[in-house]
Design a protein around this motif. Structure first.
Motif, PDB file in Angstrom:
ATOM      1  N   ARG A 329      85.059 -38.752 -83.361  1.00 23.99           N
ATOM      2  CA  ARG A 329      84.559 -38.831 -84.738  1.00 23.99           C
ATOM      3  C   ARG A 329      83.294 -37.992 -84.897  1.00 23.99           C
ATOM      4  N   SER A 332      84.069 -34.275 -84.929  1.00 28.48           N
ATOM      5  CA  SER A 332      84.823 -33.802 -86.097  1.00 28.48           C
ATOM      6  C   SER A 332      84.053 -33.957 -87.401  1.00 28.48           C
ATOM      7  N   ARG A 333      82.783 -34.305 -87.335  1.00 33.18           N
ATOM      8  CA  ARG A 333      81.991 -34.470 -88.549  1.00 33.18           C
ATOM      9  C   ARG A 333      81.963 -33.165 -89.346  1.00 33.18           C
ATOM     10  N   GLY A 334      82.565 -33.193 -90.529  1.00 32.40           N
ATOM     11  CA  GLY A 334      82.603 -32.016 -91.384  1.00 32.40           C
ATOM     12  C   GLY A 334      83.566 -30.945 -90.937  1.00 32.40           C
ATOM     13  N   THR A 335      84.440 -31.230 -89.988  1.00 33.00           N
ATOM     14  CA  THR A 335      85.362 -30.210 -89.494  1.00 33.00           C
ATOM     15  C   THR A 335      86.590 -30.896 -88.890  1.00 33.00           C
ATOM     16  N   ARG A 336      87.332 -30.144 -88.092  1.00 31.91           N
ATOM     17  CA  ARG A 336      88.552 -30.662 -87.455  1.00 31.91           C
ATOM     18  C   ARG A 336      88.419 -30.557 -85.946  1.00 31.91           C
ATOM     19  N   ASP A 353      90.105 -35.311 -88.471  1.00 39.73           N
ATOM     20  CA  ASP A 353      89.550 -34.522 -89.576  1.00 39.73           C
ATOM     21  C   ASP A 353      88.366 -35.282 -90.164  1.00 39.73           C
ATOM     22  N   ASP A 354      87.177 -34.686 -90.045  1.00 49.61           N
ATOM     23  CA  ASP A 354      85.960 -35.253 -90.625  1.00 49.61           C
ATOM     24  C   ASP A 354      85.803 -36.740 -90.285  1.00 49.61           C
ATOM     25  N   GLY A 355      85.954 -37.042 -89.015  1.00 49.48           N
ATOM     26  CA  GLY A 355      85.728 -38.404 -88.535  1.00 49.48           C
ATOM     27  C   GLY A 355      86.895 -39.337 -88.641  1.00 49.48           C
TER      28      GLY A 355
END
Length: 594
Positions: A329, A332-336, A353-355
């Motif tokens: 998580r 993947s903050r703000g991304t994949r 994806d984004d957490g």
């Protein structure tokens, strides 16, 4: 310690219970009748040791209900009927082993056999059943009357007590002096005898991370220059070398995470890179460093670019990080994030994806083990000990090895990730030791009604929330003082803000978060050093007491974290369960009265 007679010890036990735990005193059963003892001996075909007879003639066990007096973890003393029932039950379980134990002599049977005919279970253990407890040896001989312990079909073993009178003497002394009995402290609470755990820790444990800071990262030695062969003066010569063909090992297919749109240095930062350890390393250098004392059992990661806008990381040493939801998580903050992992027969692809995990993108492949040897009919070929033969030097799960390669190709097609596990071994890439992120605090699913024989549910119901919070904040501060974590300024400041009912900053990578993660890393490193020392001749640089101290500090920091993140009743259960002093009930009463 002077060993008293059974009657003398019982007199002391009865006096203490009558004065301090009247409910428990009232649950002592009357004396057994001599004829009932004789009938039990006849039925079991044994003679009860004198100490056991004397105890039964004082009390025929206890009534099994709330508040019954127990011998700590060993449970309540059995009456005559309990002894007969338990002994016959355990004889039946051990009957299948009689043939295997037939060659043991009498002394060996007492010590090593599962359940000899003459052994008597005299307490009902933790669950108040015949599954565990204390036993006596009733057969005349070197172990006559000796006391042993038995726990849930485990191998029985003897205790230091030579007879039941020794048990009762120590029990009476523990009651009168409040001293440990079998590691637990007796307490009188609301007329009942209960047992609680007390602990003390070394106030200034040796820091494994401090030792690591004094160590130097080992470096790969430079390969020596080859020495040319000099011709012999007496004529021509030839150099011939022979080498046995090496078994081809399966290709290295590590766990790897791919992150879109962030550089390798930021990827390492999200993993928890320790700034002072960040530098470029080859794979071989990273392996060497991760296994050294310099690493202090911390994970090490190495990161680089792959594909179109993707970075990746692999790990060496320490506890595996890439399978943890907390880590994925965060990455993947703000991304994949795409994770590819291989563990024996299993290969997984996980996408966040984004957490948020994307279940529809999850893939899993299982493959059968194929290094076992079978005969022409497909039956396993067994060795002398009954184990199945295995082929050496071959891939036990070739299906998962192939699946890993196949899924890598799919990642290239679906996400534009182009990476090969063999392609970046000697390349110098950004790398660092990690200070792992903390585990998620599990949500409170059900309210805890009882903690250490304390009615927490009743306290929550009858106490106004503001007073309950104030009392639990005081308990948390006491726990911090007991364990020494209040000496850290980040924690001391948090405790003071809690006392003043002010908000506490626990943001990721903030000072308090980093302190908690450091305490967790200290405890993990201490355990790792002790585990490694078991396979070495030199002792570990830390002691078991050091490890215990770091473990309770980590646990106390976890209680603080729960206090900040969970509803108060759930956090209260954790705080009270982790107090070290057995006098915490008195402390709580004082805190509630303020």
């Amino acid at each position: 310690m002077t060993t008293l007679t059974v009657d003398q010890s019982w007199a002391r036990i009865e006096t203490w219970l009558a004065q301090h735990a009247a409910v428990s005193h009232g649950l002592l059963r009357p004396p057994a009748l001599p004829e009932h003892i004789a009938a039990a001996e006849l039925r079991l075909g044994v003679t009860f040791p004198p100490d056991l007879k004397d105890s039964l003639l004082r009390h025929d066990g206890v009534q099994l209900q709330d508040g019954t007096p127990t011998l700590a973890y060993y449970g309540p003393l059995s009456g005559v009927e309990d002894i007969v029932r338990s002994t016959e039950f355990l004889r039946d379980i051990g009957a299948d082993l009689d043939e295997d134990e037939a060659e043991l002599d009498e002394a060996e049977r007492d010590q090593h056999a599962y359940w000899p005919h003459e052994r008597l279970l005299i307490t009902l253990g933790i669950g108040w059943q015949s599954s565990d407890g204390l036993f006596l040896v009733s057969r005349p001989g070197p172990h006559h009357g000796r006391v042993g312990r038995y726990f849930d079909e485990d191998i029985p073993s003897f205790t230091p007590w030579l007879g039941l009178r020794h048990v009762l003497t120590e029990f009476a002394t523990a009651l009168e002096n409040g001293t440990p009995f079998n590691g637990r402290i007796p307490l009188a609470v609301e007329g009942r005898l209960i047992w609680d755990d007390a602990a003390t820790v070394v106030p200034d444990p040796l820091s494994p991370l401090g030792l690591a800071a004094e160590a130097t990262e080992p470096l790969i030695p430079l390969a020596p220059e080859p020495v040319p062969s000099a011709p012999r003066p007496d004529g021509a010569y030839a150099v011939i070398t022979f080498a046995a063909p090496a078994a081809q090992a399966p290709p290295r297919q590590p766990d790897v995470v791919f992150v879109a749109g962030i550089p390798p240095e930021e990827l390492l930062g999200r993993l928890g890179a320790v700034p002072a350890t960040v530098r470029s390393r080859s794979r071989e250098q990273m392996r060497l460093a991760a296994a050294a004392p310099w690493a202090a059992c911390r994970p090490m990661a190495r990161a680089g670019w792959c594909g179109d806008g993707w970075s990746y990381a692999t790990q060496e040493g320490g506890d595996a990080q890439f399978g943890r939801p907390e880590v994925l998580r965060r990455l993947s903050r703000g991304t994949r994030v795409v994770r590819l992992s291989k563990q024996g027969p299993e290969v997984h692809v996980t996408v966040f994806d984004d957490g948020v995990e994307q279940p529809e993108a999850t893939r899993r492949v299982d493959s059968p083990r194929e290094d076992y040897v079978t005969d022409a009919d497909g039956q396993p070929v067994l060795g002398p000990g009954g184990q199945q033969w295995q082929r050496l030097g071959v891939d036990p799960w070739p299906g998962s090895t192939a699946a890993y390669t196949r899924l890598l190709a799919c990642l290239a097609q679906e996400y534009g990730i182009t990476w090969s596990p063999e392609g970046h071994g000697d390349e110098l890439l950004a790398s660092a030791l990690l200070l792992p992120v903390l585990d998620d605090v599990p949500p409170a699913r059900h309210p805890v009604s009882s903690v250490r024989d304390f009615d927490l549910g009743g306290l929550v119901e009858r106490t106004p929330p503001h007073r309950l919070r104030s009392a639990m904040a005081a308990q948390l501060a006491r726990l911090a003082s007991e364990t020494g974590i209040d000496t850290y300024p980040e924690i001391a400041q948090a405790l003071e803000r809690i006392r003043r009912n002010e908000p506490v900053d626990l943001q990721a990578d903030g000072p308090l978060d980093l302190r908690m993660r450091t305490l967790s890393a200290e405890a993990r490193a201490a355990r790792g050093l002790l585990d490694a020392a078991r396979h070495q001749t030199d002792p570990a640089p830390v002691t078991a007491a050091d490890h215990a101290a770091w473990a309770v500090r980590d646990s106390a920091a976890g209680a603080l974290r729960e206090f900040l993140l969970l509803p108060l009743p759930a956090a209260a259960a954790t705080v009270l369960s982790r107090r070290l002093s057995v006098r915490w009930r008195d402390d709580l009463a004082a805190d509630l009265a303020r």
